[in-house]
Motif scaffolding. Structure first.
Motif, short mmCIF file in Angstrom:
data_model
loop_
_atom_site.label_atom_id
_atom_site.label_comp_id
_atom_site.label_asym_id
_atom_site.label_seq_id
_atom_site.Cartn_x
_atom_site.Cartn_y
_atom_site.Cartn_z
N GLU A 30 44.60 2.54 13.10
CA GLU A 30 45.06 3.24 11.96
C GLU A 30 46.42 3.64 11.18
N THR A 31 47.33 2.67 11.92
CA THR A 31 48.71 2.94 11.27
C THR A 31 48.92 1.11 10.95
N VAL A 32 48.98 0.05 12.22
CA VAL A 32 48.84 -1.06 11.64
C VAL A 32 48.57 -1.90 12.65
N GLY A 53 58.72 -13.91 18.86
CA GLY A 53 59.78 -14.40 18.86
C GLY A 53 60.47 -13.30 19.15
N ARG A 54 60.23 -12.06 19.68
CA ARG A 54 60.60 -10.78 20.71
C ARG A 54 61.52 -10.69 21.79
N PRO A 55 62.63 -10.45 21.61
CA PRO A 55 63.56 -10.51 22.95
C PRO A 55 62.96 -9.72 24.34
N VAL A 62 51.80 0.66 25.58
CA VAL A 62 49.86 0.76 25.86
C VAL A 62 48.78 1.20 25.43
N HIS A 63 47.86 0.58 25.06
CA HIS A 63 47.01 1.73 24.00
C HIS A 63 45.88 2.15 25.00
N LEU A 64 45.02 3.05 24.99
CA LEU A 64 44.16 3.19 25.55
C LEU A 64 42.79 3.80 25.51
N ILE A 116 52.57 4.80 25.70
CA ILE A 116 51.28 5.52 25.57
C ILE A 116 50.65 5.50 24.32
N ARG A 117 49.47 4.90 23.62
CA ARG A 117 48.76 5.48 22.84
C ARG A 117 47.18 5.54 22.17
N VAL A 118 46.33 6.96 22.22
CA VAL A 118 45.31 6.23 21.71
C VAL A 118 45.07 6.52 20.48
N GLU A 176 53.69 2.60 10.98
CA GLU A 176 53.96 2.90 13.16
C GLU A 176 53.95 3.83 13.61
N SER A 177 53.05 4.11 14.51
CA SER A 177 53.44 5.52 15.08
C SER A 177 54.14 6.77 15.21
N THR A 178 54.12 7.54 15.01
CA THR A 178 54.61 8.26 15.60
C THR A 178 55.30 7.88 17.16
N LEU A 190 61.53 10.05 18.33
CA LEU A 190 62.82 8.84 18.22
C LEU A 190 61.87 7.69 17.01
N ARG A 191 60.77 7.71 16.79
CA ARG A 191 60.77 7.08 15.94
C ARG A 191 59.29 8.31 15.02
N PRO A 192 60.14 8.28 12.81
CA PRO A 192 59.16 8.87 12.60
C PRO A 192 57.87 7.99 12.03
N PRO A 219 62.97 2.61 19.75
CA PRO A 219 62.54 1.38 18.47
C PRO A 219 62.88 1.18 17.38
N GLY A 220 61.89 0.13 17.50
CA GLY A 220 62.45 -0.82 15.71
C GLY A 220 64.50 -0.52 15.67
N GLY A 221 64.80 -0.16 17.34
CA GLY A 221 66.53 -0.48 16.46
C GLY A 221 67.37 -1.13 16.26
O1 TXA Z 1 51.91 2.25 15.29
C1 TXA Z 1 51.65 1.44 15.90
O2 TXA Z 1 52.58 2.14 16.50
C2 TXA Z 1 51.60 -0.03 16.62
C3 TXA Z 1 50.57 0.15 16.49
C4 TXA Z 1 50.05 -1.98 17.18
O3 TXA Z 1 49.89 0.65 18.02
N1 TXA Z 1 52.47 -0.50 17.04
C5 TXA Z 1 53.76 -1.03 17.20
O4 TXA Z 1 54.31 -1.42 18.15
O5 TXA Z 1 54.99 -0.98 15.97
P1 TXA Z 1 55.88 -1.98 17.91
O6 TXA Z 1 56.03 -2.72 19.10
O7 TXA Z 1 56.35 -2.77 17.13
O8 TXA Z 1 56.77 -0.86 18.04
C6 TXA Z 1 57.05 0.04 20.05
C7 TXA Z 1 57.96 0.06 19.08
C8 TXA Z 1 58.69 -0.13 19.76
O9 TXA Z 1 60.20 -0.77 19.20
C9 TXA Z 1 59.95 -0.20 21.09
O10 TXA Z 1 60.56 -0.23 21.36
C10 TXA Z 1 59.28 1.26 21.54
O11 TXA Z 1 58.41 1.80 21.08
N2 TXA Z 1 58.91 1.53 22.96
C11 TXA Z 1 57.67 1.00 23.68
N3 TXA Z 1 57.61 1.34 24.85
C12 TXA Z 1 58.63 2.09 25.20
C13 TXA Z 1 59.64 2.97 25.62
N4 TXA Z 1 58.78 3.01 27.09
N5 TXA Z 1 60.37 3.31 26.06
C14 TXA Z 1 61.74 4.09 24.42
N6 TXA Z 1 60.89 3.51 23.41
C15 TXA Z 1 59.53 2.47 24.04
#
Ligand code: TXA
Ligand code: MG
Length: 339
Positions: A30-32, A53-55, A62-64, A116-118, A176-178, A190-192, A219-221
């Motif tokens: 529902e987000t992206v 190409g992500r570091p 992890v989605h459940l 973790i996200r559901v 993206e999710s909060t 950490l992310r609005p 996140p996305g820092g």
């Molecule tokens: O809405 C969303 O969250 C989407 C959908 C696909 O679920 N996913 C998403 O993933 O936006 P990504 O990888 O683009 O952004 C997830 C952020 C990353 O910036 C990452 O650094 C952070 O979550 N993240 C993941 N695991 C983390 C952890 N253990 N501690 C802190 N930040 C973490």
């Protein structure tokens, strides 16, 4: 055109088989859209990093399908996390939790926590339930770029290299999710996202904002993230017409993302009116940025958005997408920066 938000049994079976074979599968939430791999297969998860190409030190979510498998991934659930999960799962909230000992470092980026996200999207639920395990998935875009909110955006990003893309139509929320983490009894944003700070406070009381000394990596820092290829400037709300005129002088092509129609017609300006409601502005933001990025313009100008918590998620993404922020005539900033 409206699309089915549920996949056929055949599509789900093919996606599950691909995941079991260690392949990547793109799927809607529902987000992206996410680019998913079997979270228990480190080689499969590494393919996500190669494709994007992500570091390697950036952890993935992890989605459940429900909290029923949480114990496989998480060492302990802090009390406020439990309450947030009960209030907002399934939904657009990601919890950063103490990881279980067996979780591979390719998921956690070597940190002691796991995100973790559901998700609530019916097609994501179908896939997760049929797969029966965790799916590691970042947003399905190349690193640093605009996240995909439609299946065709995923195709634009990766071409034919991702064999299976489940098409669930347009993502309902669009950002993206909060993300929240836990420090003892305290909760940190950490992310609005579309679960707002006010909603989280409603469940847990106090909420720490921004990144603390002990916070996990941001996140996305990275300084620019969620960014189109065309340079993007945020301009003071009242000056958008004047700035569009100035930037398009001499016939230069300029793209504008505004919250209203132009006051007068501007030659060589591609203007999108994204409206004044934060929900629809957020839902369409990435799609609008993609459209403007493809309009063959030298610059994208974004009209500064209003103050207030309802705009926090949009403001966060715009500030990260911007290459510059124009000051007002009176010298003040065109948009408040997050705390
Ligand atoms: O809405 C969303 O969250 C989407 C959908 C696909 O679920 N996913 C998403 O993933 O936006 P990504 O990888 O683009 O952004 C997830 C952020 C990353 O910036 C990452 O650094 C952070 O979550 N993240 C993941 N695991 C983390 C952890 N253990 N501690 C802190 N930040 C973490
Ligand atoms: Mg992302």
């Amino acid at each position: 055109m409206a699309r089915n938000v549920r996949a056929t049994q055949i599509e789900i079976e093919a996606a599950v088989e691909a995941l079991r074979d260690g392949e990547l599968v793109a799927f809607p939430t529902e987000t992206v859209y996410g680019l998913g791999a079997n979270a228990q297969n480190p080689a499969a998860v590494r393919k996500i990093f190669e494709a994007k190409g992500r570091p390697a030190n950036h952890p993935v979510i992890v989605h459940l399908d429900s909290p029923r498998y949480l114990h496989r991934w998480v060492r302990e659930l802090p009390e406020p996390a439990n309450r947030l999960a009960e209030s907002f799962w399934p939904g657009p909230l990601t919890l950063v939790l103490p990881r279980a000992p067996q979780v591979h470092e390719v998921i956690t980026g070597g940190q002691d926590t796991i995100a973790i996200r559901v998700p609530a999207h019916p097609m994501a639920q179908q896939l997760l339930t049929a797969f029966g395990g965790g799916i590691a998935a970042p947003s399905a875009n190349r690193y640093g770029r605009v996240s995909p909110t439609r299946a065709e955006h995923v195709r634009e990003e990766f071409g034919e290299s991702i064999r299976i893309i489940l098409d669930g139509g347009e993502c309902q929320l669009g950002l993206e999710s909060t993300i929240v983490s836990f420090e003892g009894e305290q909760v940190r944003l950490l992310r609005p996202g579309s679960v707002t700070a006010a909603q989280i406070r409603g469940v847990v009381g106090d909420l720490l904002l921004g990144v603390g000394v002990h916070s996990p990596r941001v996140p996305g820092g990275a300084p620019t993230h969620y960014a189109p290829a065309t340079p993007l400037t945020i301009v003071p709300a009242g000056e958008i017409d004047a700035q569009a005129d100035a930037a398009s002088s001499g016939g230069r092509r300029v793209a504008v993302l505004a919250q209203r129609l132009p006051l007068r017609s501007h030659q060589t300006v591609t203007w999108i009116n994204a409206g004044r409601r934060p929900e629809s502005y957020a839902r369409d933001l990435y799609s609008n940025l993609r459209t403007l990025d493809k309009a063959g313009c030298q610059r994208i100008l974004v009209q500064g958005i209003p103050d207030g918590e309802r705009w926090d998620a949009v403001r966060d993404r715009l500030l990260r997408a911007a290459t510059s922020i124009a000051a007002s005539d009176d010298g003040s900033a065109s948009m408040a920066v997050l705390p």
